[in-house]
Design a protein around this motif. Structure first.
Motif, short mmCIF file in Angstrom:
data_model
loop_
_atom_site.label_atom_id
_atom_site.label_comp_id
_atom_site.label_asym_id
_atom_site.label_seq_id
_atom_site.Cartn_x
_atom_site.Cartn_y
_atom_site.Cartn_z
N ASN A 163 -23.25 20.22 5.27
CA ASN A 163 -23.17 18.79 4.97
C ASN A 163 -24.47 18.05 5.30
N GLU A 164 -25.52 18.79 5.62
CA GLU A 164 -26.76 18.14 6.03
C GLU A 164 -27.35 17.25 4.95
N GLN A 165 -27.36 17.72 3.71
CA GLN A 165 -28.01 16.97 2.64
C GLN A 165 -27.30 15.65 2.36
N ILE A 166 -25.97 15.66 2.34
CA ILE A 166 -25.25 14.42 2.05
C ILE A 166 -25.38 13.42 3.20
N VAL A 167 -25.38 13.93 4.44
CA VAL A 167 -25.54 13.06 5.60
C VAL A 167 -26.94 12.43 5.58
N LYS A 168 -27.94 13.22 5.29
CA LYS A 168 -29.31 12.70 5.20
C LYS A 168 -29.42 11.67 4.08
N LEU A 183 -27.98 8.26 4.98
CA LEU A 183 -28.84 7.51 5.89
C LEU A 183 -30.09 7.00 5.18
N GLN A 184 -30.64 7.79 4.26
CA GLN A 184 -31.81 7.34 3.52
C GLN A 184 -31.46 6.17 2.61
N GLU A 185 -30.29 6.24 1.97
CA GLU A 185 -29.84 5.13 1.13
C GLU A 185 -29.64 3.87 1.98
N ALA A 186 -29.08 4.06 3.18
CA ALA A 186 -28.87 2.93 4.09
C ALA A 186 -30.21 2.33 4.51
N THR A 204 -34.37 8.65 15.81
CA THR A 204 -34.91 9.42 14.70
C THR A 204 -33.82 9.70 13.67
N LEU A 205 -34.27 10.13 12.48
CA LEU A 205 -33.33 10.51 11.43
C LEU A 205 -32.42 11.63 11.92
N ALA A 257 -24.52 3.44 6.65
CA ALA A 257 -24.25 4.82 6.24
C ALA A 257 -22.83 5.23 6.62
N LEU A 258 -22.38 4.81 7.80
CA LEU A 258 -21.04 5.17 8.25
C LEU A 258 -19.97 4.53 7.36
#
Length: 235
Positions: free
Chosen positions: A34-39, A42-45, A10-11, A173-174
């Motif tokens: 940092n939740e928004q940037i991490v999300k 992953l969405q961009e990826a 899952t996300l 994303a990483l």
């Protein structure tokens, strides 16, 4: 979500691993910072990998309960929690009983709507003001079975799963995140991503053969900054 998507993490699970690999705190107030940037990473990826693989569209079935005297319903799959694009609907069926399904014909005319007081088994459907319109108005409760083609899955909630292999989404994303935060090992996940993406593309086209020119030197993938301030992988 279909059976293939269910194999992916899952996300929320991907966010937890990405935080850990970047050295972010995963608990307490620091985790939400940092939740928004991490999300977003992953969405961009997810968008990038989906566009690269262009996975085949998937046929889905949605069951929509309808009730007596109500003829308008939202184009929405409550079980999957996603909207239905009317343009991607293949067919609609009325479940009359456990063994009987009757097809609904698309197209309701103004002549049909003149009999708005009629109550009986629906025979037709259409789209009216962004909703499913049924005709005639049902005289009792039924289930409508909607066969449709689904594209890229929603990837915004922590319980959502990607439409493509989760490891590819994570590695992209990483690599992007490590480049953004100037980690010296940003090229390692970038290289791993390119290798895995190539294998996945080859697996999708396993009946085709490709030959590389020996005169063309192979370049290592690089994480590069784009003109809009983001990052991308370039061969």
């Amino acid at each position: 979500m279909n059976g293939l998507e269910a194999r992916n993490r899952t996300l929320g699970e991907l966010m937890t691993e990405l935080r850990a690999r970047l050295g972010f705190m995963t608990q307490g107030p620091a985790a939400s910072a940092n939740e928004q940037i991490v999300k977003s990473l992953l969405q961009e990826a997810h968008d990038y990998v989906y566009s690269e693989l262009q996975p085949p569209v998937m046929r889905k079935k949605t069951t929509l309960p309808i009730v007596a005297d109500s003829y308008l319903y939202d184009w929405h799959d409550d079980i999957e929690g996603e909207d239905i694009d009317p343009a991607n609907v293949v067919s609609m069926w009325l479940k009359v009983s456990d063994t009987i399904r009757e097809p609904l014909t698309q197209g309701i005319t103004e002549a049909d709507r003149a009999f708005s007081t009629m109550r009986q088994r629906p025979q037709k459907y259409d789209t009216l003001n962004g909703q499913i319109e049924l005709w005639p108005v049902p005289e009792r409760g039924y289930d409508i079975i909607i066969e449709r083609i689904a594209g890229k899955a929603r990837f915004t909630q922590h319980s959502d799963r990607p439409s493509v292999p989760d490891r590819l989404v994570f590695l992209y994303a990483l690599a992007t995140a490590k480049a953004h935060y100037r980690h010296p090992d940003a090229q390692a996940p970038a290289k791993a991503f390119e290798v895995m993406l190539g294998k996945e593309k080859a697996r999708q086209k396993e009946n085709h053969r490709y030959f590389a020119s020996p005169s063309t030197p192979k370049r290592e993938p690089q994480v590069a900054r784009t003109t809009n301030g983001g990052y991308t992988l370039r061969a």
